[in-house]
Scaffold this motif. Structure first.
Motif, PDB file in Angstrom:
ATOM      1  N   GLU A  15      34.000  -4.191  54.899  1.00  0.00           N
ATOM      2  CA  GLU A  15      33.076  -3.153  54.448  1.00  0.00           C
ATOM      3  C   GLU A  15      33.505  -1.775  54.941  1.00  0.00           C
ATOM      4  OE1 GLU A  15      28.353  -1.874  54.988  1.00  0.00           O
ATOM      5  OE2 GLU A  15      29.091  -3.808  55.743  1.00  0.00           O
ATOM      6  N   TRP A  16      34.054  -1.747  56.167  1.00  0.00           N
ATOM      7  CA  TRP A  16      34.345  -0.464  56.795  1.00  0.00           C
ATOM      8  C   TRP A  16      35.834  -0.130  56.893  1.00  0.00           C
ATOM      9  CZ3 TRP A  16      30.098   2.291  57.252  1.00  0.00           C
ATOM     10  CH2 TRP A  16      28.890   1.646  57.471  1.00  0.00           C
ATOM     11  N   PHE A  17      36.690  -1.161  56.880  1.00  0.00           N
ATOM     12  CA  PHE A  17      38.082  -0.940  57.258  1.00  0.00           C
ATOM     13  C   PHE A  17      39.076  -1.518  56.265  1.00  0.00           C
ATOM     14  CE2 PHE A  17      35.678  -1.262  61.306  1.00  0.00           C
ATOM     15  CZ  PHE A  17      35.883   0.032  61.763  1.00  0.00           C
ATOM     16  N   GLU A  18      40.264  -0.916  56.240  1.00  0.00           N
ATOM     17  CA  GLU A  18      41.406  -1.464  55.524  1.00  0.00           C
ATOM     18  C   GLU A  18      42.211  -2.354  56.481  1.00  0.00           C
ATOM     19  OE1 GLU A  18      43.852   1.570  53.834  1.00  0.00           O
ATOM     20  OE2 GLU A  18      42.140   2.805  53.198  1.00  0.00           O
ATOM     21  N   ASP A  19      43.102  -3.165  55.918  1.00  0.00           N
ATOM     22  CA  ASP A  19      43.993  -3.979  56.741  1.00  0.00           C
ATOM     23  C   ASP A  19      45.187  -3.129  57.180  1.00  0.00           C
ATOM     24  OD1 ASP A  19      45.194  -6.056  58.078  1.00  0.00           O
ATOM     25  OD2 ASP A  19      46.084  -6.928  56.275  1.00  0.00           O
ATOM     26  N   PRO A 111      39.937   3.241  58.987  1.00  0.00           N
ATOM     27  CA  PRO A 111      38.660   3.346  58.268  1.00  0.00           C
ATOM     28  C   PRO A 111      38.847   3.648  56.781  1.00  0.00           C
ATOM     29  CG  PRO A 111      39.091   5.369  59.484  1.00  0.00           C
ATOM     30  CD  PRO A 111      40.190   4.405  59.855  1.00  0.00           C
ATOM     31  N   LYS A 112      37.923   3.146  55.983  1.00  0.00           N
ATOM     32  CA  LYS A 112      37.933   3.448  54.552  1.00  0.00           C
ATOM     33  C   LYS A 112      37.322   4.804  54.257  1.00  0.00           C
ATOM     34  CE  LYS A 112      37.832  -1.291  52.739  1.00  0.00           C
ATOM     35  NZ  LYS A 112      37.082  -2.275  51.911  1.00  0.00           N
ATOM     36  N   ASP A 113      36.436   5.249  55.135  1.00  0.00           N
ATOM     37  CA  ASP A 113      35.735   6.514  54.923  1.00  0.00           C
ATOM     38  C   ASP A 113      35.753   7.301  56.234  1.00  0.00           C
ATOM     39  OD1 ASP A 113      34.318   8.497  53.707  1.00  0.00           O
ATOM     40  OD2 ASP A 113      32.556   7.282  53.217  1.00  0.00           O
ATOM     41  N   PRO A 138      40.255   9.670  56.735  1.00  0.00           N
ATOM     42  CA  PRO A 138      41.396   8.798  56.441  1.00  0.00           C
ATOM     43  C   PRO A 138      42.378   9.378  55.433  1.00  0.00           C
ATOM     44  CG  PRO A 138      39.339   7.875  55.581  1.00  0.00           C
ATOM     45  CD  PRO A 138      38.966   9.007  56.463  1.00  0.00           C
ATOM     46  N   GLN A 139      41.941  10.326  54.612  1.00  0.00           N
ATOM     47  CA  GLN A 139      42.844  10.947  53.633  1.00  0.00           C
ATOM     48  C   GLN A 139      43.619  12.130  54.216  1.00  0.00           C
ATOM     49  OE1 GLN A 139      39.449  10.580  53.062  1.00  0.00           O
ATOM     50  NE2 GLN A 139      39.633   8.634  51.923  1.00  0.00           N
TER      51      GLN A 139
END
Length: 413
Positions: A15-19, A111-113, A138-139
């Motif tokens: 939900e919160w993180f990328e691998d 993090p994704k966000d 993260p971007q």
């Protein structure tokens, strides 16, 4: 000790993180009067090898903590604890009259966000002495991608389930390119020693172990007291804080650069030297000399520090460095000041046992024995002897075994 839950609900990793891994480099600086934390660099590394469940919980408190909060609602979505050489240095007299800066590196899931990251350092009274909160987007184009071409490594032990295991990386220090066969033999020796100890022996299938072949220009390590300075992969040296046996590296950014892209979380540095020395720092690294006769007990002892947060159980004849105030309960699970003994190993003590416990000829009797944490008085251990007390004792005591078992279960269940 009870695990400390940061929130009342369990977060889902996806939900919160990328691998992926977000590596954040910090500089800790200051002296005994004032400490500062500053962000240095941020890097993105393929894959995440840390915990994927119980993300907001801590199995041990540590001397510092990193906390990741979701920017949109403030929920804590990840926490980890650690200790640092900087905080140890602050206990020395040198820190009264001068300031120094230390590198520190921490890994969190990517993090994704947008998130808020808080880093907090505690003093030996378990009080916050320095804290910093910063935003990670993260971007952000300045987050550098590294680790696509990792340093060559060998798999030493493959976990039964590589998705739910504890990742250990051995890394070579002071081994030249043509000495890597020696390094790999040393890794096997260290690994066999570690997994001969309980509870690692019976829980071996929960560990994934690799050996990272980081070559050095020079063979060996630096010994400043003898005027010997070597050009090595990690810049390790004896005489840390002017202690001739204290072998460490201060180049944590370089250490993690070598490891980027390899499957690692916990780090064991093997140093190509026959001089006695080493060190272990919670969730930072374990470092040990590879060619001294006491190599095997030392590397296991230091892993007790770096992996499980166990304290030293020996005492000095003169207490020059009071690491543990006698009116504060240490966070480490294997020592106590009896300020708040509840929740430690009191359940292992037989009814009617005197507390504090008088010295006994029964080496296996669990009690509360005075002399631990570098103090002859006021700090106590659970048994007469243990791997965390002497190199001669062949195993971890029951108190330490239980603490290690809880930690392994925390990470893998």
């Amino acid at each position: 000790m009870l695990f400390m839950a940061a929130t009342g609900f369990a977060q889902q990793f996806d939900e919160w993180f990328e691998d992926r891994t977000l590596r954040i480099d910090y500089t800790f600086s200051g002296n005994q009067q004032q400490q500062m934390i500053a962000v240095d660099e941020q890097k993105a590394i393929p894959r995440w090898y840390g915990k994927r469940q119980r993300l907001a919980e801590l199995p041990v408190e540590g001397n510092g903590q990193i906390t990741v909060r979701a920017h949109r609602n403030g929920d804590i979505i990840y926490r980890n604890s650690f200790s640092t050489l900087f905080q140890e240095w602050l206990s020395y007299d040198e820190a009264k009259t001068m300031s120094r800066a230390f590198e520190n590196v921490f890994l969190v899931p990517f993090p994704k966000d947008t998130v808020e990251v808080t880093l907090s350092l505690f003093n030996n009274r378990r009080e916050v002495m320095a804290t910093l909160t910063h935003t990670v987007v993260p971007q952000d184009i300045l987050i550098r991608k590294i680790g696509e071409k990792p340093t060559p490594y060998r798999t030493v032990i493959q976990a039964a389930d590589t998705a739910h295991c504890i990742h250990i990386a051995y890394i070579a220090e002071g081994y030249q390119k043509d000495e890597m066969d020696v390094f790999l033999r040393d890794v096997n020796t260290a690994s066999e020693a570690l997994f001969a100890h309980e509870p690692f022996k019976s829980m071996k299938e929960r560990f994934n172990v690799i050996a990272v072949e980081a070559p050095s220009v020079d063979s060996g390590t630096s010994i400043p007291s003898e005027g010997i300075w070597k050009h090595t992969a990690l810049g390790s040296h004896f005489d840390t804080f002017y202690s001739d046996r204290y072998l460490t590296t201060l180049r944590l950014k370089t250490l993690h650069d070598w490891l980027a892209g390899t499957p690692y979380e916990h780090i064991i540095i093997l140093v190509n030297t026959d001089n006695y020395g080493g060190g272990g720092i919670l969730n930072s690294y374990n470092l040990a000399m590879a060619h001294h006769p006491l190599f095997k007990p030392v590397v296991v002892h230091e892993f007790g520090h770096s992996f499980a947060g166990l304290a030293d159980e020996y005492a000095y004849e003169e207490e020059d460095i009071p690491m543990y105030p006698h009116d504060v309960e240490p966070w480490e699970p294997n020592i106590t000041t009896l300020t708040d003994f509840h929740g430690k190993w009191e359940h292992l003590i037989k009814k009617g046992t005197e507390i504090p416990t008088n010295p006994s000829s029964d080496m296996k009797k669990i009690g509360v024995y005075e002399g631990a944490g570098y103090s002859l008085k006021g700090v106590y251990r659970g048994l007469q002897d243990c791997r965390m007390r002497t190199n001669e004792y062949p195993e971890f005591c029951q108190v330490c075994r239980d603490a290690i078992t809880r930690l392994i279960n925390f990470y893998t269940r």
